[in-house]
Enzyme design. Sequence first.
Site, PDB file in Angstrom:
ATOM      1  N   GLU A 175      -5.368   1.179   2.246  1.00  0.00           N
ATOM      2  CA  GLU A 175      -5.078   0.213   3.205  1.00  0.00           C
ATOM      3  C   GLU A 175      -5.321   0.664   4.765  1.00  0.00           C
ATOM      4  O   GLU A 175      -5.634  -0.209   5.500  1.00  0.00           O
ATOM      5  CB  GLU A 175      -3.708  -0.524   3.153  1.00  0.00           C
ATOM      6  CG  GLU A 175      -3.306  -1.558   3.909  1.00  0.00           C
ATOM      7  CD  GLU A 175      -2.821  -1.465   5.148  1.00  0.00           C
ATOM      8  OE1 GLU A 175      -3.048  -2.561   5.991  1.00  0.00           O
ATOM      9  OE2 GLU A 175      -2.618  -0.563   5.800  1.00  0.00           O
ATOM     10  N   GLU A 176      -4.601   1.960   5.176  1.00  0.00           N
ATOM     11  CA  GLU A 176      -4.738   2.040   6.455  1.00  0.00           C
ATOM     12  C   GLU A 176      -6.166   2.244   7.038  1.00  0.00           C
ATOM     13  O   GLU A 176      -6.302   2.587   8.437  1.00  0.00           O
ATOM     14  CB  GLU A 176      -3.890   3.500   6.893  1.00  0.00           C
ATOM     15  CG  GLU A 176      -2.374   3.081   6.424  1.00  0.00           C
ATOM     16  CD  GLU A 176      -1.682   2.193   7.533  1.00  0.00           C
ATOM     17  OE1 GLU A 176      -2.261   2.005   8.557  1.00  0.00           O
ATOM     18  OE2 GLU A 176      -0.423   2.368   7.369  1.00  0.00           O
ATOM     19  N   ASP A 196       5.785   1.773   6.733  1.00  0.00           N
ATOM     20  CA  ASP A 196       4.742   0.902   6.525  1.00  0.00           C
ATOM     21  C   ASP A 196       3.809   1.961   5.582  1.00  0.00           C
ATOM     22  O   ASP A 196       3.287   2.961   5.698  1.00  0.00           O
ATOM     23  CB  ASP A 196       3.907   0.774   7.802  1.00  0.00           C
ATOM     24  CG  ASP A 196       2.725   0.281   7.605  1.00  0.00           C
ATOM     25  OD1 ASP A 196       2.187  -0.188   6.771  1.00  0.00           O
ATOM     26  OD2 ASP A 196       1.816   0.467   8.629  1.00  0.00           O
ATOM     27  N   HIS A 253       0.792  -1.273   0.002  1.00  0.00           N
ATOM     28  CA  HIS A 253      -0.001  -0.098   0.059  1.00  0.00           C
ATOM     29  C   HIS A 253       0.942   1.337   0.022  1.00  0.00           C
ATOM     30  O   HIS A 253       1.885   1.349   0.652  1.00  0.00           O
ATOM     31  CB  HIS A 253      -1.121   0.150   1.022  1.00  0.00           C
ATOM     32  CG  HIS A 253      -0.445  -0.080   2.603  1.00  0.00           C
ATOM     33  ND1 HIS A 253      -0.271   1.155   3.304  1.00  0.00           N
ATOM     34  CD2 HIS A 253      -0.041  -1.190   3.417  1.00  0.00           C
ATOM     35  CE1 HIS A 253      -0.027   0.803   4.316  1.00  0.00           C
ATOM     36  NE2 HIS A 253       0.294  -0.396   4.550  1.00  0.00           N
ATOM     37  N   HIS A 277       4.101   2.768  13.100  1.00  0.00           N
ATOM     38  CA  HIS A 277       3.111   3.805  13.288  1.00  0.00           C
ATOM     39  C   HIS A 277       3.612   4.768  14.097  1.00  0.00           C
ATOM     40  O   HIS A 277       2.810   5.672  14.654  1.00  0.00           O
ATOM     41  CB  HIS A 277       1.821   3.268  13.545  1.00  0.00           C
ATOM     42  CG  HIS A 277       0.775   2.538  12.652  1.00  0.00           C
ATOM     43  ND1 HIS A 277      -0.416   2.292  12.573  1.00  0.00           N
ATOM     44  CD2 HIS A 277       1.201   2.463  11.126  1.00  0.00           C
ATOM     45  CE1 HIS A 277      -0.784   1.864  11.364  1.00  0.00           C
ATOM     46  NE2 HIS A 277       0.106   1.877  10.720  1.00  0.00           N
TER      47      HIS A 277
HETATM   48 ZN   LIG Z   1       1.034  -1.370   6.581  1.00  0.00          ZN
END
Ligand SMILES: [Zn+2]
Length: 348
Positions: free
Chosen positions: A224-225, A190, A73, A325
Site C-alpha cells: 500500500e505504501e 498506519d 495494509h 508517518h
Molecule cells: Zn495507511
Amino acid sequence: MTLPSIDTAYLLDFLTGLLNTPSPTGFAHQAVEYTRQALSVFPDLRLSLTRKGALLAVWPGEHNDAPRALTAHLDTLGAIVKEIKSSGRLRLTRLGGLVWANVETEGCTVFTRSGKTFRGSLMTTKASSHVYGKEGLELAREEENMEVRLDARTISEEETRNLGIEVGDYVAFDPRVELTNGFVRSRHLDDKACVACILATVKALHAAGLRPAQTTYMLFSNYEEVGHGAAAGIPPEVVELLTVDMAAVGDGQSSDEYHTTICIKDSGGPYHHGLSQRLRQLAEEQGIPYRADTYPFYASDGEAFWHAGGDVAVALIGPGVDASHNYERTHLDALLATTDWVTAYLIS
Ligand SMILES: [Zn+2]
C-alpha cells in the site's frame, strides 16, 4: 440490533504483536504470517496468499448475492540499503513516503540475505554537536546526509560486507510501542491499527455466533505504501470495498484520536457517495462516535483498486492517528469505534 462486544485485550494484544513485527513494504511477509496465524483459529475463514504475497481471507456470509470486501495494509514505511560507504556505514533509499527527519536517531534492524540481522540507528552524517556544532543543526535531512551507524565493529566497506550486509538489504525502523491511559503510541499504527480492528471484528462476531450478511473478502495488502497494494487481490464479484485506514489528524482536520472517521475526499478525489451515506447512517443508528473529514495529502488502497479498474463502490473509514508517518499515536476509543463500525457494516 446491538453490536457484539469487543474483546479489548485481544485487540491490543494482537496490535502490539503486529506493531512489533517488522514489515517494510516489500518485506512484509512476517506480518502477513503473524496475521494468517491469528486468523487461522477461525475455522470458517478460508485463508490464502495472493501471488503478490498479500493475505486474503474469505468469510462466508448469510448471503452471497452481493459480496463485499474489506482491506487494510500490513506494510509500513522503511528503507533499503542503497550503498555501503567507505566508513562502513550504510546509505539508504526510502520506502514509501518516509521523511528522514521523522526517523532521525531511531533504532533500526538490517535484514541480510542470509537471514542474519544487525542492529543500528539512523543518524545524520554530522551528528555530534561537539564536532559539527551549527553545521550539524542546519544540515538538510536528506538521503545523502543520513546513514545507518551499525552496532557492529566496522570502519570500512569491506568489513561491513564481511558481516554479510549488501546493497538491497531491507531496513526496518523500531516501532517503540507504548500503551498508556488508553493511548497507543507507536510507529506504523498506519495501518496496523486498522488490521487489529478488523481482527477484533472477526473475534467479536465469532464470539456472538454471528457471520457477515454477505460473503466478505478481507484483503490484508502488502504494497500500500507504494501505491498499488489492493490493485490486485479483490475478486471481480465483489460489489463494495470498505477500506480501513487511518484518519489524518492535524490543524484544520475534523479527525481526532478519540473518533473514527469517514473520509469523503482525499488526494485521489471523492469516495463513493452512496456507500459513505449508508455507513454514516449505520454509525448514527449505533451511536458510534465518528467524524467526516477530507485528507489533503493521502491516497488509499481503495483508490488503488479503482485505478486498477475495480468496478465497486469504495468507502474509507479509520481511527484518527496523530502525527502520521511520524511517531504516531491514537487512542483506544478510536479503535473501538472503528471496530464497531466495521462490525455494523458487516452484519447490515
Ligand atoms: Zn495507511
